[in-house]
Design an enzyme around this catalytic site. Structure first.
Site, PDB file in Angstrom:
ATOM      1  N   ASP A  92       0.842  -1.199   0.000  1.00 22.61           N
ATOM      2  CA  ASP A  92       0.000   0.000   0.000  1.00 22.61           C
ATOM      3  C   ASP A  92       0.880   1.253   0.000  1.00 22.61           C
ATOM      4  O   ASP A  92       0.561   2.254  -0.664  1.00 22.61           O
ATOM      5  CB  ASP A  92      -0.901   0.000   1.246  1.00 22.61           C
ATOM      6  CG  ASP A  92      -2.129   0.871   1.116  1.00 22.61           C
ATOM      7  OD1 ASP A  92      -2.086   1.863   0.367  1.00 22.61           O
ATOM      8  OD2 ASP A  92      -3.143   0.579   1.769  1.00 22.61           O
ATOM      9  N   CYS A 143      -4.257   4.824  -2.106  1.00 23.36           N
ATOM     10  CA  CYS A 143      -4.653   4.132  -3.329  1.00 23.36           C
ATOM     11  C   CYS A 143      -4.819   5.159  -4.437  1.00 23.36           C
ATOM     12  O   CYS A 143      -5.570   6.118  -4.282  1.00 23.36           O
ATOM     13  CB  CYS A 143      -5.958   3.377  -3.098  1.00 23.36           C
ATOM     14  SG  CYS A 143      -6.598   2.627  -4.604  1.00 23.36           S
TER      15      CYS A 143
HETATM   16  P1  HMG Z   1      -8.998  -4.230 -16.842  1.00 23.93           P
HETATM   17  O1  HMG Z   1      -8.316  -3.268 -17.750  1.00 23.93           O
HETATM   18  O2  HMG Z   1     -10.426  -3.977 -16.519  1.00 23.93           O
HETATM   19  O3  HMG Z   1      -8.912  -5.745 -17.243  1.00 23.93           O
HETATM   20  O4  HMG Z   1      -8.174  -4.301 -15.490  1.00 23.93           O
HETATM   21  P2  HMG Z   1      -8.505  -6.539 -18.500  1.00 23.93           P
HETATM   22  O5  HMG Z   1      -8.752  -7.959 -18.124  1.00 23.93           O
HETATM   23  O6  HMG Z   1      -9.197  -5.956 -19.683  1.00 23.93           O
HETATM   24  O7  HMG Z   1      -6.933  -6.336 -18.655  1.00 23.93           O
HETATM   25  C1  HMG Z   1      -6.319  -5.158 -19.140  1.00 23.93           C
HETATM   26  C2  HMG Z   1      -4.841  -5.412 -19.373  1.00 23.93           C
HETATM   27  O8  HMG Z   1      -4.216  -5.776 -18.138  1.00 23.93           O
HETATM   28  C3  HMG Z   1      -4.587  -6.585 -20.313  1.00 23.93           C
HETATM   29  O9  HMG Z   1      -3.348  -6.337 -20.943  1.00 23.93           O
HETATM   30  C4  HMG Z   1      -4.418  -7.738 -19.349  1.00 23.93           C
HETATM   31  O10 HMG Z   1      -3.652  -8.789 -19.885  1.00 23.93           O
HETATM   32  C5  HMG Z   1      -3.684  -7.093 -18.217  1.00 23.93           C
HETATM   33  P3  HMG Z   1      -3.271  -5.775 -22.433  1.00 23.93           P
HETATM   34  O11 HMG Z   1      -4.027  -6.785 -23.245  1.00 23.93           O
HETATM   35  O12 HMG Z   1      -3.942  -4.413 -22.409  1.00 23.93           O
HETATM   36  O13 HMG Z   1      -1.801  -5.708 -22.701  1.00 23.93           O
HETATM   37  N1  HMG Z   1      -3.900  -7.766 -16.943  1.00 23.93           N
HETATM   38  C6  HMG Z   1      -2.925  -8.130 -16.113  1.00 23.93           C
HETATM   39  N2  HMG Z   1      -1.584  -8.020 -16.208  1.00 23.93           N
HETATM   40  C7  HMG Z   1      -0.854  -8.498 -15.181  1.00 23.93           C
HETATM   41  N3  HMG Z   1      -1.409  -9.049 -14.061  1.00 23.93           N
HETATM   42  C8  HMG Z   1      -2.740  -9.165 -13.943  1.00 23.93           C
HETATM   43  C9  HMG Z   1      -3.546  -8.687 -15.005  1.00 23.93           C
HETATM   44  N4  HMG Z   1      -4.888  -8.658 -15.195  1.00 23.93           N
HETATM   45  C10 HMG Z   1      -5.089  -8.097 -16.387  1.00 23.93           C
HETATM   46  N5  HMG Z   1      -3.265  -9.689 -12.839  1.00 23.93           N
HETATM   47  C11 HMG Z   1      -7.507  -5.143 -13.364  1.00 23.93           C
HETATM   48  C12 HMG Z   1      -8.610  -5.060 -14.399  1.00 23.93           C
HETATM   49  C13 HMG Z   1      -8.113  -5.735 -12.103  1.00 23.93           C
HETATM   50  C14 HMG Z   1      -6.416  -6.041 -13.894  1.00 23.93           C
HETATM   51  C15 HMG Z   1      -6.947  -3.716 -13.128  1.00 23.93           C
HETATM   52  O14 HMG Z   1      -7.990  -2.823 -12.892  1.00 23.93           O
HETATM   53  C16 HMG Z   1      -5.996  -3.674 -11.968  1.00 23.93           C
HETATM   54  O15 HMG Z   1      -4.929  -4.274 -12.016  1.00 23.93           O
HETATM   55  N6  HMG Z   1      -6.338  -2.950 -10.902  1.00 23.93           N
HETATM   56  C17 HMG Z   1      -5.512  -2.903  -9.707  1.00 23.93           C
HETATM   57  C18 HMG Z   1      -5.837  -1.701  -8.893  1.00 23.93           C
HETATM   58  C19 HMG Z   1      -5.033  -1.685  -7.614  1.00 23.93           C
HETATM   59  O16 HMG Z   1      -4.065  -2.430  -7.446  1.00 23.93           O
HETATM   60  N7  HMG Z   1      -5.427  -0.779  -6.703  1.00 23.93           N
HETATM   61  C20 HMG Z   1      -4.732  -0.632  -5.438  1.00 23.93           C
HETATM   62  C21 HMG Z   1      -4.960  -1.767  -4.498  1.00 23.93           C
HETATM   63  S1  HMG Z   1      -6.517  -1.678  -3.611  1.00 23.93           S
HETATM   64  C22 HMG Z   1      -6.175  -0.632  -2.266  1.00 23.93           C
HETATM   65  O17 HMG Z   1      -5.160   0.019  -2.227  1.00 23.93           O
HETATM   66  C23 HMG Z   1      -7.132  -0.618  -1.104  1.00 23.93           C
HETATM   67  C24 HMG Z   1      -6.603  -1.419   0.108  1.00 23.93           C
HETATM   68  O18 HMG Z   1      -5.370  -0.873   0.564  1.00 23.93           O
HETATM   69  C25 HMG Z   1      -7.613  -1.392   1.248  1.00 23.93           C
HETATM   70  C26 HMG Z   1      -8.115   0.004   1.589  1.00 23.93           C
HETATM   71  O19 HMG Z   1      -7.319   0.940   1.742  1.00 23.93           O
HETATM   72  O20 HMG Z   1      -9.366   0.115   1.757  1.00 23.93           O
HETATM   73  C27 HMG Z   1      -6.366  -2.888  -0.245  1.00 23.93           C
HETATM   74 MG    MG Z   2      -5.158   0.916   1.748  1.00 16.51          MG
END
Ligand code: HMG
Ligand code: MG
Length: 308
Positions: A14, A239
């Site tokens: 994070d 985030c």
């Molecule tokens: P998307 O664009 O909707 O999905 O992303 P997609 O399936 O169409 O994939 C788009 C591209 O990403 C494709 O590549 C996929 O292959 C690739 P392209 O064809 O364009 O070259 N892809 C991946 N590559 C590597 N690893 C993967 C993966 N999945 C797809 N796993 C997705 C959907 C979920 C992937 C995207 O939105 C994403 O990665 N989001 C992550 C957001 C994130 O990490 N946010 C921060 C964490 S949450 C947080 O901080 C809160 C927390 O701390 C708690 C709190 O504070 O409350 C936990």
């Molecule tokens: Mg967080």
């Protein structure tokens, strides 16, 4: 349940996901080494998400293969989908966290899915992780408020948590993603969750300290019987998809509170302060946490300790 508190460190994930500058892999590994030396036993190491969404953690595959060998430390990684699960498995991860939220608005911005869609996407991930014997956590973000739609009814968060537990997670973690929650809400959410059948030892809290309420929220959580709290060494974090989110509760502030309250845990304050100075210098920030600035306190001399 015992009185010992689990401190679940989220700095490498994070904390570093929100930094503008690229951080070398060796720096991340040295940060994690210092966290292990400080006694942290649960260190959320990185995320197997799209590198387009979070470029700062694009080195997850290599990072996991090079994590400090410490059999007593759990290194969960964030996994959003089956693609992420395959990468985590190939890298040698042994624990994961899936992450959704109480609200569709934030979930759409964060992972491009509704909450219901995210739960469907997690089903095969959690099943595979269960087959492999991994420890599994499920985050419920925006449990205290959503940056796009405002107030959140605790029952929304609880129904998502129950579904995650049905899918097999060992623990649910309620996130105050943008740091708007206050202690009475923590007390109310914990009471409503246990009334709905969630055990106290299945609940963790993750507070961002945006408005200075994180430590007060921990005290409310402790009073309600919760014993697992997330924090980030140096207070880094946030985030990128949650406008207005500031750093997490700082691990050094949490450790000081627990030490002086006589609550048992595993972490050494001076060594956490050492890790906090290391990582904030590496990312070019001032160490802004309260205990980071003031140091700890030696009751036998009245003097501050651990200020470097
Ligand atoms: P998307 O664009 O909707 O999905 O992303 P997609 O399936 O169409 O994939 C788009 C591209 O990403 C494709 O590549 C996929 O292959 C690739 P392209 O064809 O364009 O070259 N892809 C991946 N590559 C590597 N690893 C993967 C993966 N999945 C797809 N796993 C997705 C959907 C979920 C992937 C995207 O939105 C994403 O990665 N989001 C992550 C957001 C994130 O990490 N946010 C921060 C964490 S949450 C947080 O901080 C809160 C927390 O701390 C708690 C709190 O504070 O409350 C936990
Ligand atoms: Mg967080």
């Amino acid at each position: 349940m015992g009185d010992r508190v689990r401190i679940y460190e989220v700095g490498p994930r994070d904390g570093l996901q929100n930094e503008a500058s690229a951080i070398p892999l060796d720096t991340k590994l040295e940060f994690i080494e210092r966290l292990v030396a400080a006694g942290l036993r649960e260190i959320e190491a990185t995320s197997f998400v799209s590198p387009k969404a979070i470029p700062q953690l694009g080195d997850a595959d290599e990072l996991v293969t090079r994590l400090p060998a410490a059999s007593w430390v759990r290194y969960p990684v964030l996994v959003p989908n089956e693609r992420g699960m395959a990468r985590a498995e190939a890298a040698g991860a042994k624990a994961l966290a899936v992450f959704t939220a109480a609200t569709d608005a934030f979930t759409q911005h964060n992972i491009g899915m509704t909450v219901a869609e995210s739960l469907t996407a997690f089903e095969p991930v959690l099943q595979r992780a269960g087959e492999l014997g991994w420890w599994r956590r499920g985050y419920v973000s925006t449990a205290f408020g959503d940056p796009y739609t405002g107030a959140v009814d605790p029952h929304q968060a609880i129904s998502v948590a129950i579904r995650l537990l049905e899918l097999g997670v060992d623990e649910v973690c309620f996130g105050d993603t943008i740091g708007v929650g206050v202690p009475v809400q923590v007390t109310a959410l914990t009471a409503a969750a246990t009334k709905a059948g969630i055990e106290l030892d299945q609940i963790a809290y993750h507070f961002h300290d945006t408005r200075g309420t994180a430590l007060a929220n921990v005290v409310a959580g402790l009073g309600a019987g919760v014993r697992t709290f997330d924090s980030s060494t140096g207070g880094i974090g946030g985030c990128p998809y949650a406008p207005g989110a500031a750093g997490n509760l700082a691990t050094e502030d949490l450790v000081y509170l627990l030490d002086e309250s006589g609550v048992e845990h595993d972490v050494d304050l001076e060594l956490v302060l050492d890790a906090a100075r290391f990582i904030t210098a590496a990312v070019g920030r001032r160490l802004a946490s309260k205990v980071g600035q003031a140091g700890g306190w030696d009751a036998s001399t009245g003097k501050p300790v651990g200020r470097g």
